[in-house]
Design a protein around this motif. Structure first.
Motif, PDB file in Angstrom:
ATOM      1  N   TYR A 111     -50.494 -24.578 -37.790  1.00 29.12           N
ATOM      2  CA  TYR A 111     -49.778 -25.639 -37.078  1.00 29.12           C
ATOM      3  C   TYR A 111     -50.355 -25.801 -35.672  1.00 29.12           C
ATOM      4  CZ  TYR A 111     -46.548 -24.869 -40.913  1.00 29.12           C
ATOM      5  OH  TYR A 111     -45.997 -24.729 -42.160  1.00 29.12           O
ATOM      6  N   PRO A 112     -51.540 -26.413 -35.540  1.00 31.34           N
ATOM      7  CA  PRO A 112     -52.114 -26.626 -34.201  1.00 31.34           C
ATOM      8  C   PRO A 112     -51.260 -27.583 -33.386  1.00 31.34           C
ATOM      9  CG  PRO A 112     -53.345 -27.846 -35.864  1.00 31.34           C
ATOM     10  CD  PRO A 112     -52.369 -26.983 -36.606  1.00 31.34           C
ATOM     11  N   ASP A 113     -51.314 -27.422 -32.054  1.00 26.94           N
ATOM     12  CA  ASP A 113     -50.559 -28.334 -31.200  1.00 26.94           C
ATOM     13  C   ASP A 113     -51.355 -29.630 -30.989  1.00 26.94           C
ATOM     14  OD1 ASP A 113     -52.507 -27.885 -29.173  1.00 26.94           O
ATOM     15  OD2 ASP A 113     -51.349 -26.253 -28.311  1.00 26.94           O
ATOM     16  N   ASN A 114     -50.797 -30.566 -30.255  1.00 27.56           N
ATOM     17  CA  ASN A 114     -51.428 -31.876 -30.087  1.00 27.56           C
ATOM     18  C   ASN A 114     -52.796 -31.781 -29.426  1.00 27.56           C
ATOM     19  OD1 ASN A 114     -49.386 -33.342 -31.328  1.00 27.56           O
ATOM     20  ND2 ASN A 114     -48.238 -33.621 -29.422  1.00 27.56           N
ATOM     21  N   LEU A 115     -52.929 -30.904 -28.445  1.00 31.31           N
ATOM     22  CA  LEU A 115     -54.219 -30.745 -27.780  1.00 31.31           C
ATOM     23  C   LEU A 115     -55.261 -30.188 -28.750  1.00 31.31           C
ATOM     24  CD1 LEU A 115     -55.944 -30.876 -25.247  1.00 31.31           C
ATOM     25  CD2 LEU A 115     -55.087 -28.597 -24.617  1.00 31.31           C
ATOM     26  N   GLN A 116     -54.868 -29.247 -29.572  1.00 28.53           N
ATOM     27  CA  GLN A 116     -55.796 -28.671 -30.547  1.00 28.53           C
ATOM     28  C   GLN A 116     -56.164 -29.688 -31.625  1.00 28.53           C
ATOM     29  OE1 GLN A 116     -53.220 -25.409 -31.366  1.00 28.53           O
ATOM     30  NE2 GLN A 116     -54.265 -24.011 -29.945  1.00 28.53           N
ATOM     31  N   LYS A 117     -55.222 -30.545 -32.003  1.00 29.11           N
ATOM     32  CA  LYS A 117     -55.531 -31.618 -32.953  1.00 29.11           C
ATOM     33  C   LYS A 117     -56.561 -32.575 -32.358  1.00 29.11           C
ATOM     34  CE  LYS A 117     -51.032 -31.615 -35.294  1.00 29.11           C
ATOM     35  NZ  LYS A 117     -49.764 -32.370 -35.496  1.00 29.11           N
ATOM     36  N   LYS A 118     -56.416 -32.881 -31.066  1.00 27.60           N
ATOM     37  CA  LYS A 118     -57.391 -33.757 -30.405  1.00 27.60           C
ATOM     38  C   LYS A 118     -58.772 -33.112 -30.364  1.00 27.60           C
ATOM     39  CE  LYS A 118     -54.433 -36.598 -27.426  1.00 27.60           C
ATOM     40  NZ  LYS A 118     -54.181 -37.045 -26.044  1.00 27.60           N
ATOM     41  N   GLN A 119     -58.804 -31.797 -30.164  1.00 26.62           N
ATOM     42  CA  GLN A 119     -60.088 -31.099 -30.157  1.00 26.62           C
ATOM     43  C   GLN A 119     -60.770 -31.201 -31.518  1.00 26.62           C
ATOM     44  OE1 GLN A 119     -59.525 -27.060 -28.799  1.00 26.62           O
ATOM     45  NE2 GLN A 119     -58.533 -27.714 -26.911  1.00 26.62           N
ATOM     46  N   ARG A 254     -47.982 -44.429 -36.933  1.00 23.56           N
ATOM     47  CA  ARG A 254     -48.027 -43.889 -35.575  1.00 23.56           C
ATOM     48  C   ARG A 254     -49.057 -42.766 -35.425  1.00 23.56           C
ATOM     49  NH1 ARG A 254     -41.810 -42.545 -34.863  1.00 23.56           N
ATOM     50  NH2 ARG A 254     -42.201 -41.999 -37.040  1.00 23.56           N
ATOM     51  N   GLN A 255     -48.997 -41.772 -36.269  1.00 24.64           N
ATOM     52  CA  GLN A 255     -49.924 -40.643 -36.146  1.00 24.64           C
ATOM     53  C   GLN A 255     -51.349 -41.078 -36.484  1.00 24.64           C
ATOM     54  OE1 GLN A 255     -48.723 -37.100 -38.236  1.00 24.64           O
ATOM     55  NE2 GLN A 255     -50.620 -36.024 -37.788  1.00 24.64           N
ATOM     56  N   ALA A 256     -51.507 -41.899 -37.519  1.00 26.34           N
ATOM     57  CA  ALA A 256     -52.839 -42.380 -37.894  1.00 26.34           C
ATOM     58  C   ALA A 256     -53.458 -43.198 -36.776  1.00 26.34           C
ATOM     59  CB  ALA A 256     -52.743 -43.212 -39.172  1.00 26.34           C
ATOM     60  N   ARG A 257     -52.639 -44.010 -36.116  1.00 29.02           N
ATOM     61  CA  ARG A 257     -53.128 -44.845 -35.008  1.00 29.02           C
ATOM     62  C   ARG A 257     -53.630 -43.963 -33.858  1.00 29.02           C
ATOM     63  NH1 ARG A 257     -48.578 -47.812 -34.074  1.00 29.02           N
ATOM     64  NH2 ARG A 257     -49.089 -49.190 -35.821  1.00 29.02           N
ATOM     65  N   ALA A 258     -52.902 -42.889 -33.564  1.00 29.07           N
ATOM     66  CA  ALA A 258     -53.312 -41.977 -32.499  1.00 29.07           C
ATOM     67  C   ALA A 258     -54.617 -41.261 -32.869  1.00 29.07           C
ATOM     68  CB  ALA A 258     -52.213 -40.965 -32.236  1.00 29.07           C
ATOM     69  N   THR A 259     -54.763 -40.889 -34.133  1.00 30.50           N
ATOM     70  CA  THR A 259     -55.984 -40.226 -34.588  1.00 30.50           C
ATOM     71  C   THR A 259     -57.187 -41.143 -34.461  1.00 30.50           C
ATOM     72  OG1 THR A 259     -54.769 -38.808 -36.130  1.00 30.50           O
ATOM     73  CG2 THR A 259     -57.114 -39.127 -36.560  1.00 30.50           C
ATOM     74  N   VAL A 260     -57.036 -42.382 -34.910  1.00 30.76           N
ATOM     75  CA  VAL A 260     -58.130 -43.348 -34.835  1.00 30.76           C
ATOM     76  C   VAL A 260     -58.506 -43.635 -33.381  1.00 30.76           C
ATOM     77  CG1 VAL A 260     -58.764 -45.745 -35.299  1.00 30.76           C
ATOM     78  CG2 VAL A 260     -57.637 -44.388 -37.071  1.00 30.76           C
ATOM     79  N   LEU A 261     -57.511 -43.747 -32.521  1.00 27.67           N
ATOM     80  CA  LEU A 261     -57.768 -44.011 -31.106  1.00 27.67           C
ATOM     81  C   LEU A 261     -58.569 -42.871 -30.485  1.00 27.67           C
ATOM     82  CD1 LEU A 261     -57.234 -45.806 -28.612  1.00 27.67           C
ATOM     83  CD2 LEU A 261     -55.147 -44.467 -28.228  1.00 27.67           C
ATOM     84  N   GLU A 262     -58.185 -41.627 -30.793  1.00 28.56           N
ATOM     85  CA  GLU A 262     -58.899 -40.472 -30.239  1.00 28.56           C
ATOM     86  C   GLU A 262     -60.320 -40.391 -30.791  1.00 28.56           C
ATOM     87  OE1 GLU A 262     -59.573 -37.194 -27.885  1.00 28.56           O
ATOM     88  OE2 GLU A 262     -57.879 -38.600 -27.849  1.00 28.56           O
ATOM     89  N   TYR A 263     -60.468 -40.603 -32.075  1.00 27.24           N
ATOM     90  CA  TYR A 263     -61.792 -40.572 -32.699  1.00 27.24           C
ATOM     91  C   TYR A 263     -62.693 -41.637 -32.085  1.00 27.24           C
ATOM     92  CZ  TYR A 263     -65.261 -40.710 -36.515  1.00 27.24           C
ATOM     93  OH  TYR A 263     -66.427 -40.671 -37.259  1.00 27.24           O
ATOM     94  N   ASN A 264     -62.141 -42.821 -31.884  1.00 28.00           N
ATOM     95  CA  ASN A 264     -62.904 -43.951 -31.356  1.00 28.00           C
ATOM     96  C   ASN A 264     -63.383 -43.696 -29.922  1.00 28.00           C
ATOM     97  OD1 ASN A 264     -63.722 -46.673 -32.295  1.00 28.00           O
ATOM     98  ND2 ASN A 264     -62.643 -47.347 -30.453  1.00 28.00           N
ATOM     99  N   ARG A 265     -62.704 -42.819 -29.211  1.00 33.05           N
ATOM    100  CA  ARG A 265     -63.136 -42.463 -27.854  1.00 33.05           C
ATOM    101  C   ARG A 265     -64.475 -41.724 -27.879  1.00 33.05           C
ATOM    102  NH1 ARG A 265     -57.469 -40.750 -26.579  1.00 33.05           N
ATOM    103  NH2 ARG A 265     -56.564 -42.361 -25.238  1.00 33.05           N
ATOM    104  N   HIS A 266     -64.683 -40.956 -28.926  1.00 31.67           N
ATOM    105  CA  HIS A 266     -65.866 -40.103 -29.008  1.00 31.67           C
ATOM    106  C   HIS A 266     -66.962 -40.693 -29.903  1.00 31.67           C
ATOM    107  CE1 HIS A 266     -63.496 -37.058 -26.966  1.00 31.67           C
ATOM    108  NE2 HIS A 266     -62.523 -37.300 -27.839  1.00 31.67           N
ATOM    109  N   ARG A 267     -66.565 -41.521 -30.856  1.00 38.12           N
ATOM    110  CA  ARG A 267     -67.541 -42.259 -31.669  1.00 38.12           C
ATOM    111  C   ARG A 267     -66.982 -43.647 -31.932  1.00 38.12           C
ATOM    112  NH1 ARG A 267     -69.853 -43.973 -36.448  1.00 38.12           N
ATOM    113  NH2 ARG A 267     -67.991 -43.682 -37.725  1.00 38.12           N
ATOM    114  N   PRO A 268     -67.288 -44.605 -31.054  1.00 43.61           N
ATOM    115  CA  PRO A 268     -66.735 -45.954 -31.235  1.00 43.61           C
ATOM    116  C   PRO A 268     -67.154 -46.569 -32.573  1.00 43.61           C
ATOM    117  CG  PRO A 268     -67.648 -45.688 -29.033  1.00 43.61           C
ATOM    118  CD  PRO A 268     -68.060 -44.477 -29.812  1.00 43.61           C
TER     119      PRO A 268
END
Length: 327
Positions: A111-119, A254-268
């Motif tokens: 169960y990683p936290d939000n910061l670890q999920k972003k990593q 909601r969660q999928a949108r946040a994942t895509v947004l974070e991914y897009n920051r590092h690989r548009p």
């Protein structure tokens, strides 16, 4: 315990005699993992991980070693495949391939936290940035996730099961594959395709390594992205889906949108990748259907229900919802 083939201390001593990794001291089976056989090895130079491939061809394992070497050359955090005295990373023992990996410290977090999920998302995007357009020499020895491979595996599953339901499910799957729009211009590279928590190591709360490239293959770069997202409500799952009506709303972006947004920051993502993410997502569901081909009646089963819900949503609505600004 995930040990399918037993090894003795004498066998490990023999294997290690072909490496410059020190003298054998001890070994212990690794409990996690459900497909290949894994051991810890201790030598006078430290600890290593021995993986014995129970159901992979030598070409498939060579593909994996080539990918890992490429990633290590680009400073990607994953365990190195160690070479023997002949400069080879893949060995054979009793006609099955094996690799000895470096041991990497860390913990598996269920169960990683939000910061670890972003990593993790950032490291997935980095993986695709590094491997975009990279096609290892042994790519043809892997199951590369495209429509042709999906169809081939479905035919094999239907033949193996040999029931009318399996044949009818095959016909449904072939029809769904024919509806996908996956233009040749979509960028491809290496995707990992298995982000189970046991394949990710954190150390002191920080991402430390991505493990187990046993399912990695050459496919659409967005395949790993769709592997990270779930568009459906948490209450809609493989064992609860019959409780939902076929016209019921089951989406939660909601969660999928946040994942895509974070991914897009590092690989548009480019325009086509956004437009056809709908189809790559459906392709991933159709592959899931193959892994569980015996599960459910063709008239109504989990993966079919997911495809039906997505079709009712439409590609345009899917794209608009997924790439909408957070709010």
């Amino acid at each position: 315990m995930a040990v399918k083939t037993a090894f003795s201390r004498h066998e490990f001593s023999d294997i290690l005699s072909h490496y410059n990794l020190g003298a054998y001291l001890d070994f212990a089976p690794i409990a996690h993992g459900s497909v290949q056989t894994n051991f810890f090895l201790w030598t006078t130079q430290g600890r290593f991980v021995f993986r014995y491939y129970e159901n992979r061809s030598i070409g498939s394992v060579l593909f994996e070693s080539q990918v890992i070497q490429y990633l290590k050359d680009h400073q990607y955090p994953c365990p190195a495949a160690l070479k023997n005295r002949q400069g080879e990373a893949v060995g054979l023992y009793h006609e099955k391939p094996y690799i000895i990996f470096e041991f990497v410290e860390g913990q598996h977090l269920e169960y990683p936290d939000n910061l670890q999920k972003k990593q993790l998302i950032q490291k997935v995007a980095q993986l695709q940035n590094i491997t975009r357009g990279y096609k290892p020499e042994n790519t043809g020895d892997r199951w590369n996730y495209d429509t042709e491979q999906c169809c081939e595996l479905a035919h094999a599953a239907a033949k193996r099961i040999g029931t009318p339901n399996a044949q009818a499910k095959l016909a449904w799957l072939e029809h769904e594959l024919a509806q996908l729009q996956l233009p040749a211009s979509l960028p491809k590279g290496i995707c990992h395709c298995d982000f189970h928590f046991s394949n990710i190591l954190f150390k002191d709360g920080e991402f430390n390594a991505l493990l187990d490239f046993d399912d990695a293959n050459y496919t659409f770069l967005t395949y790993d992205l769709v592997s990270l997202i779930n568009l459906f409500m948490a209450t809609f799952d493989w064992n609860t889906w019959p409780d939902f009506k076929q016209d019921e709303h089951v989406f939660d972006f909601r969660q999928a949108r946040a994942t895509v947004l974070e991914y897009n920051r590092h690989r548009p993502l480019d325009t086509n990748e956004k437009k056809y993410l709908f189809d790559v997502y459906k392709l991933s569901i159709l592959f899931d259907c193959i892994w569980y081909f015996e599960r459910g009646s063709v008239s109504d089963f989990y993966e079919r229900r997911k495809i039906t819900y997505l079709d009712s949503l439409s590609r345009d609505t899917f794209t608009a919802e997924l790439f909408a600004a957070p709010g």
